[in-house]
Enzyme design. Sequence first.
Site, PDB file in Angstrom:
ATOM      1  N   HIS A 139      74.844  14.741  28.760  1.00 39.72           N
ATOM      2  CA  HIS A 139      73.440  14.348  28.857  1.00 39.72           C
ATOM      3  C   HIS A 139      72.744  14.375  27.498  1.00 39.72           C
ATOM      4  O   HIS A 139      72.959  15.286  26.695  1.00 39.72           O
ATOM      5  CB  HIS A 139      72.681  15.299  29.787  1.00 39.72           C
ATOM      6  CG  HIS A 139      73.172  15.270  31.195  1.00 39.72           C
ATOM      7  ND1 HIS A 139      72.714  16.138  32.158  1.00 39.72           N
ATOM      8  CD2 HIS A 139      74.073  14.471  31.821  1.00 39.72           C
ATOM      9  CE1 HIS A 139      73.321  15.890  33.303  1.00 39.72           C
ATOM     10  NE2 HIS A 139      74.144  14.882  33.120  1.00 39.72           N
ATOM     11  N   TYR A 170      64.835  17.061  32.900  1.00 38.02           N
ATOM     12  CA  TYR A 170      65.999  16.678  33.701  1.00 38.02           C
ATOM     13  C   TYR A 170      65.571  15.837  34.898  1.00 38.02           C
ATOM     14  O   TYR A 170      64.627  16.164  35.595  1.00 38.02           O
ATOM     15  CB  TYR A 170      66.744  17.918  34.199  1.00 38.02           C
ATOM     16  CG  TYR A 170      67.971  17.550  34.988  1.00 38.02           C
ATOM     17  CD1 TYR A 170      69.132  17.127  34.344  1.00 38.02           C
ATOM     18  CD2 TYR A 170      67.960  17.562  36.375  1.00 38.02           C
ATOM     19  CE1 TYR A 170      70.246  16.765  35.055  1.00 38.02           C
ATOM     20  CE2 TYR A 170      69.077  17.201  37.096  1.00 38.02           C
ATOM     21  CZ  TYR A 170      70.222  16.798  36.432  1.00 38.02           C
ATOM     22  OH  TYR A 170      71.322  16.419  37.156  1.00 38.02           O
ATOM     23  N   ASP A 224      70.293   8.167  35.659  1.00 38.96           N
ATOM     24  CA  ASP A 224      70.199   8.556  37.065  1.00 38.96           C
ATOM     25  C   ASP A 224      68.743   8.467  37.514  1.00 38.96           C
ATOM     26  O   ASP A 224      67.877   9.171  36.986  1.00 38.96           O
ATOM     27  CB  ASP A 224      70.717   9.992  37.231  1.00 38.96           C
ATOM     28  CG  ASP A 224      70.921  10.375  38.686  1.00 38.96           C
ATOM     29  OD1 ASP A 224      70.428   9.651  39.571  1.00 38.96           O
ATOM     30  OD2 ASP A 224      71.574  11.408  38.926  1.00 38.96           O
ATOM     31  N   HIS A 226      67.769   9.233  40.542  1.00 38.33           N
ATOM     32  CA  HIS A 226      67.557  10.362  41.466  1.00 38.33           C
ATOM     33  C   HIS A 226      66.732   9.968  42.690  1.00 38.33           C
ATOM     34  O   HIS A 226      65.999  10.790  43.240  1.00 38.33           O
ATOM     35  CB  HIS A 226      66.876  11.534  40.755  1.00 38.33           C
ATOM     36  CG  HIS A 226      67.789  12.316  39.858  1.00 38.33           C
ATOM     37  ND1 HIS A 226      68.773  13.155  40.321  1.00 38.33           N
ATOM     38  CD2 HIS A 226      67.856  12.379  38.512  1.00 38.33           C
ATOM     39  CE1 HIS A 226      69.416  13.706  39.302  1.00 38.33           C
ATOM     40  NE2 HIS A 226      68.888  13.245  38.197  1.00 38.33           N
ATOM     41  N   GLU A 250      72.627   5.314  38.375  1.00 38.47           N
ATOM     42  CA  GLU A 250      73.015   6.149  39.518  1.00 38.47           C
ATOM     43  C   GLU A 250      71.847   6.366  40.484  1.00 38.47           C
ATOM     44  O   GLU A 250      70.692   6.481  40.074  1.00 38.47           O
ATOM     45  CB  GLU A 250      73.504   7.505  38.996  1.00 38.47           C
ATOM     46  CG  GLU A 250      74.008   8.437  40.068  1.00 38.47           C
ATOM     47  CD  GLU A 250      74.523   9.744  39.498  1.00 38.47           C
ATOM     48  OE1 GLU A 250      74.847  10.639  40.302  1.00 38.47           O
ATOM     49  OE2 GLU A 250      74.603   9.876  38.262  1.00 38.47           O
ATOM     50  N   GLU A 276      76.511  11.077  45.732  1.00 41.53           N
ATOM     51  CA  GLU A 276      76.499  12.529  45.633  1.00 41.53           C
ATOM     52  C   GLU A 276      75.794  13.187  46.812  1.00 41.53           C
ATOM     53  O   GLU A 276      76.061  14.352  47.118  1.00 41.53           O
ATOM     54  CB  GLU A 276      75.852  12.982  44.326  1.00 41.53           C
ATOM     55  CG  GLU A 276      74.349  12.790  44.264  1.00 41.53           C
ATOM     56  CD  GLU A 276      73.751  13.284  42.952  1.00 41.53           C
ATOM     57  OE1 GLU A 276      72.971  14.241  42.998  1.00 41.53           O
ATOM     58  OE2 GLU A 276      74.065  12.716  41.894  1.00 41.53           O
ATOM     59  N   ARG A 297      80.204   8.495  43.655  1.00 41.83           N
ATOM     60  CA  ARG A 297      79.845   9.768  43.049  1.00 41.83           C
ATOM     61  C   ARG A 297      80.056  10.875  44.080  1.00 41.83           C
ATOM     62  O   ARG A 297      79.104  11.448  44.614  1.00 41.83           O
ATOM     63  CB  ARG A 297      78.393   9.726  42.576  1.00 41.83           C
ATOM     64  CG  ARG A 297      78.144   8.718  41.469  1.00 41.83           C
ATOM     65  CD  ARG A 297      78.652   9.226  40.141  1.00 41.83           C
ATOM     66  NE  ARG A 297      77.745  10.237  39.593  1.00 41.83           N
ATOM     67  CZ  ARG A 297      78.102  11.170  38.720  1.00 41.83           C
ATOM     68  NH1 ARG A 297      79.349  11.278  38.338  1.00 41.83           N
ATOM     69  NH2 ARG A 297      77.214  12.016  38.257  1.00 41.83           N
ATOM     70  N   HIS A 326      81.482  13.565  41.027  1.00 34.23           N
ATOM     71  CA  HIS A 326      80.243  14.288  40.736  1.00 34.23           C
ATOM     72  C   HIS A 326      80.572  15.750  40.454  1.00 34.23           C
ATOM     73  O   HIS A 326      81.111  16.448  41.304  1.00 34.23           O
ATOM     74  CB  HIS A 326      79.298  14.183  41.935  1.00 34.23           C
ATOM     75  CG  HIS A 326      77.943  14.737  41.688  1.00 34.23           C
ATOM     76  ND1 HIS A 326      77.409  15.784  42.415  1.00 34.23           N
ATOM     77  CD2 HIS A 326      77.006  14.403  40.774  1.00 34.23           C
ATOM     78  CE1 HIS A 326      76.202  16.060  41.973  1.00 34.23           C
ATOM     79  NE2 HIS A 326      75.925  15.239  40.969  1.00 34.23           N
ATOM     80  N   ASP A 330      75.626  23.062  39.338  1.00 35.09           N
ATOM     81  CA  ASP A 330      75.448  24.161  40.279  1.00 35.09           C
ATOM     82  C   ASP A 330      76.754  24.659  40.871  1.00 35.09           C
ATOM     83  O   ASP A 330      76.757  25.406  41.830  1.00 35.09           O
ATOM     84  CB  ASP A 330      74.509  23.740  41.421  1.00 35.09           C
ATOM     85  CG  ASP A 330      75.122  22.634  42.279  1.00 35.09           C
ATOM     86  OD1 ASP A 330      75.594  21.653  41.708  1.00 35.09           O
ATOM     87  OD2 ASP A 330      75.111  22.770  43.507  1.00 35.09           O
TER      88      ASP A 330
END
Length: 334
Positions: A139, A170, A224, A226, A250, A276, A297, A326, A330
């Site tokens: 990133h 982010y 991304d 999101h 993404e 994801e 993903r 992906h 976390d």
Amino acid sequence: MKIVSVDIMKVPSEDPSFSGNGQGSKEDWCPLVIRINTDSDISGFGEAGLAYGKGWRGGYGMLQDFSEVIIGEDPLNIEKIWDKLLNTTYWGIAGGVVVNAAISAIDIALWDIKGKRAGMPLYQLLGGKVRFAVPCYTHANGRTPEEVVESVKSIQAKGFKYIRIQQGGYGAVGSIDQKPDFKVAGFGGETDNYMNERVYLKSIPKLFEAVRKGCGEEVELLHDIHERVQPMDAINMIKQLEDYRPFFIEDPFSPENMKWFKQLRQSTTVPIAMGELFNNINEFLEPMVNQWFDYIRIHVSQIGGVTPAMKVARLGEWFNVKTAWHGPGDVSPV
């Protein structure tokens, strides 16, 4: 070989300043790792992908229930155990995130046991190497396009060719300098996330332009969304990025807005990545058959483990849909 016990381990952060990746309090961050033990002194490790936000406590309880189901089973019969776990839930047969994340942990641990029993790494059990290396991305971030350009250059100097760019924190939430009017008026909480959609939609094409101009054509740029803007706004913004040749964009739409992918595909040639947030392999079927996106993903510790992840990957071979696994921040080293 038989399964004799299952250890379920909560792995909270010991860093008092840790914020759970912006997904709630420190108490909301807790990777769940399991160890399946056998009567042959071989153990396997797995993980449920519920580490941040709300949900890990449900996953912990689900793992407790599933642990009772697999005692006495032969751990080498992975497909049998996978089906048994899913069908044991009854209400979870459709494959919700908590159920499938718990199945993921067990499935990954079973593959770990099989690899140790065979004396082989997982890739050998799945058919062996296809290529000698796999490219990875990292990133680049900054408060302004100029800061992102400098971030990209520093990452390029480390040898990375694939770089995901974002601006303003982010997830590329737009402006981080302007306090929203509802907070000025005293509403909301201090930690409430805020996104200025108009700022975001205008800033991303300018960001791509700046990075292409400052960093050249060799770098592969990713971004991304999101699922944070309305589908039509996402389509219009992605169309503006065509001249800057993104490697992929993404998550343009949330899972409940899948039908918009047909219009997106007809509107632009920009490659798209998605998946994801999918918790059931059947969610991949229609978009892959219709070639609505280019990269899957898959979150292996959420989709149900290695077993269903490879089924989706094999399906992609028939429709030229590639893999971009992906690996979020976390998950633990497991």
